[in-house]
Motif scaffolding. Structure first.
Motif, short mmCIF file in Angstrom:
data_model
loop_
_atom_site.label_atom_id
_atom_site.label_comp_id
_atom_site.label_asym_id
_atom_site.label_seq_id
_atom_site.Cartn_x
_atom_site.Cartn_y
_atom_site.Cartn_z
N CYS A 52 47.78 50.40 49.34
CA CYS A 52 47.15 49.13 49.41
C CYS A 52 46.72 48.46 48.10
O CYS A 52 46.82 48.93 47.03
N ALA A 53 46.77 47.27 48.34
CA ALA A 53 46.25 46.14 47.11
C ALA A 53 45.03 45.52 47.57
O ALA A 53 45.07 45.07 48.77
N PHE A 54 44.04 45.62 46.77
CA PHE A 54 42.82 44.91 47.06
C PHE A 54 42.49 43.85 45.94
O PHE A 54 42.68 44.14 44.81
N ILE A 55 42.50 42.56 46.56
CA ILE A 55 42.39 41.38 45.67
C ILE A 55 40.92 40.83 45.84
O ILE A 55 40.33 40.59 46.83
N GLN A 56 40.49 40.68 44.61
CA GLN A 56 39.23 40.12 44.35
C GLN A 56 39.47 38.72 43.54
O GLN A 56 40.07 38.64 42.43
N LYS A 57 38.85 37.52 44.03
CA LYS A 57 38.72 36.11 43.22
C LYS A 57 37.52 35.86 43.17
O LYS A 57 36.66 35.68 44.14
N LYS A 58 37.32 34.79 42.04
CA LYS A 58 36.09 34.02 42.04
C LYS A 58 36.71 32.83 41.80
O LYS A 58 37.57 32.51 40.73
N ILE A 59 36.41 31.88 42.53
CA ILE A 59 36.98 30.47 42.58
C ILE A 59 35.63 29.41 42.37
O ILE A 59 35.10 29.48 43.52
N ASP A 60 35.46 28.79 41.63
CA ASP A 60 34.23 27.93 41.46
C ASP A 60 33.10 28.34 41.86
O ASP A 60 32.14 27.91 42.70
N GLY A 61 32.76 29.82 41.44
CA GLY A 61 31.43 30.23 41.64
C GLY A 61 31.49 31.00 42.97
O GLY A 61 30.55 31.61 43.34
N GLU A 62 32.54 31.02 43.91
CA GLU A 62 32.48 31.78 45.06
C GLU A 62 33.50 32.95 45.11
O GLU A 62 34.52 32.86 44.35
N PHE A 63 32.95 34.06 45.72
CA PHE A 63 33.79 35.53 45.57
C PHE A 63 34.54 35.38 46.97
O PHE A 63 34.16 35.20 47.95
N TYR A 64 35.85 35.95 46.70
CA TYR A 64 36.56 35.88 48.02
C TYR A 64 37.46 37.37 47.85
O TYR A 64 37.75 37.77 46.49
N SER A 65 37.72 38.08 48.66
CA SER A 65 38.45 39.34 48.89
C SER A 65 39.74 39.37 49.79
O SER A 65 39.47 38.70 50.84
N VAL A 86 48.44 45.86 52.79
CA VAL A 86 48.84 47.19 52.81
C VAL A 86 50.53 47.26 52.55
O VAL A 86 51.15 46.59 53.30
N PHE A 87 50.56 48.04 51.71
CA PHE A 87 52.16 48.52 51.40
C PHE A 87 52.85 49.12 52.23
O PHE A 87 53.92 49.31 52.59
N GLY A 88 51.81 50.32 52.97
CA GLY A 88 52.64 51.39 53.58
C GLY A 88 53.07 52.66 52.32
O GLY A 88 52.01 53.20 51.91
N ALA A 89 54.45 52.88 52.41
CA ALA A 89 54.73 54.03 51.40
C ALA A 89 54.42 53.51 49.95
O ALA A 89 54.36 52.18 49.70
N GLU A 90 54.35 54.46 48.98
CA GLU A 90 54.04 53.94 47.68
C GLU A 90 54.98 53.04 47.23
O GLU A 90 56.53 53.35 47.07
N PRO A 91 54.55 52.01 46.56
CA PRO A 91 55.51 50.94 46.20
C PRO A 91 56.05 51.15 44.64
O PRO A 91 55.32 51.77 43.90
N THR A 92 57.35 50.94 44.53
CA THR A 92 57.81 51.35 43.29
C THR A 92 57.75 49.93 42.22
O THR A 92 57.18 48.95 42.86
N ASN A 93 57.85 49.99 41.10
CA ASN A 93 57.54 49.03 40.19
C ASN A 93 58.21 47.80 40.53
O ASN A 93 57.48 46.50 40.51
N PRO A 94 59.52 47.75 40.83
CA PRO A 94 60.27 46.45 41.34
C PRO A 94 59.63 45.77 42.48
O PRO A 94 59.46 44.65 42.67
N GLN A 95 59.24 46.74 43.49
CA GLN A 95 58.66 46.26 44.75
C GLN A 95 57.17 45.58 44.27
O GLN A 95 56.84 44.67 44.94
#
Length: 106
Positions: free
Chosen positions: A17-30, A34-43
């Motif tokens: 999985c990839a978990f994304i956290q952002k802060k935009i104008d003082g507000e936090f977003y997540s 889900v990738f499933g199988a282990e992603p390769t670097n090109p993927q």
């Protein structure tokens, strides 16, 4: 602190999985992807260039620093993932209630 975006790729025991956290104008977003199988670097590069912007983000309370070494030792998920899941559940509950109200009015 300025706006930022942090992406953590991790294995949750079943999927990568990839978990994304952002802060935009003082507000936090997540958000989680889900990738499933282990992603390769090109993927991963393909995902970052094409699909990264379309991952849905939900408002969360605050940014949670993830300590990779501790997470690997304990085999646990980041605490901010729980915040994300709670925010996602709240969003879908509100959305469901709104759709029920719309059906009753029609």
């Amino acid at each position: 602190m300025d706006d930022f975006t942090i992406t953590t790729i991790y294995f949750d025991g079943q999927f990568w999985c990839a978990f994304i956290q952002k802060k935009i104008d003082g507000e936090f977003y997540s958000g989680r992807y889900v990738f499933g199988a282990e992603p390769t670097n090109p993927q991963l590069i393909q995902w970052m260039l094409n699909d990264f912007l379309y991952v849905p983000l939900y408002k969360t309370v605050a940014y949670q620093k993830i300590r990779i070494k501790d997470a690997v030792k304990k085999n646990t998920k980041p605490k901010s993932l729980d915040q994300y899941k709670a925010a996602q559940k709240e969003y879908f509950t509100k959305k469901k209630m709104c759709s029920r109200k719309e059906k009753k009015t029609t």
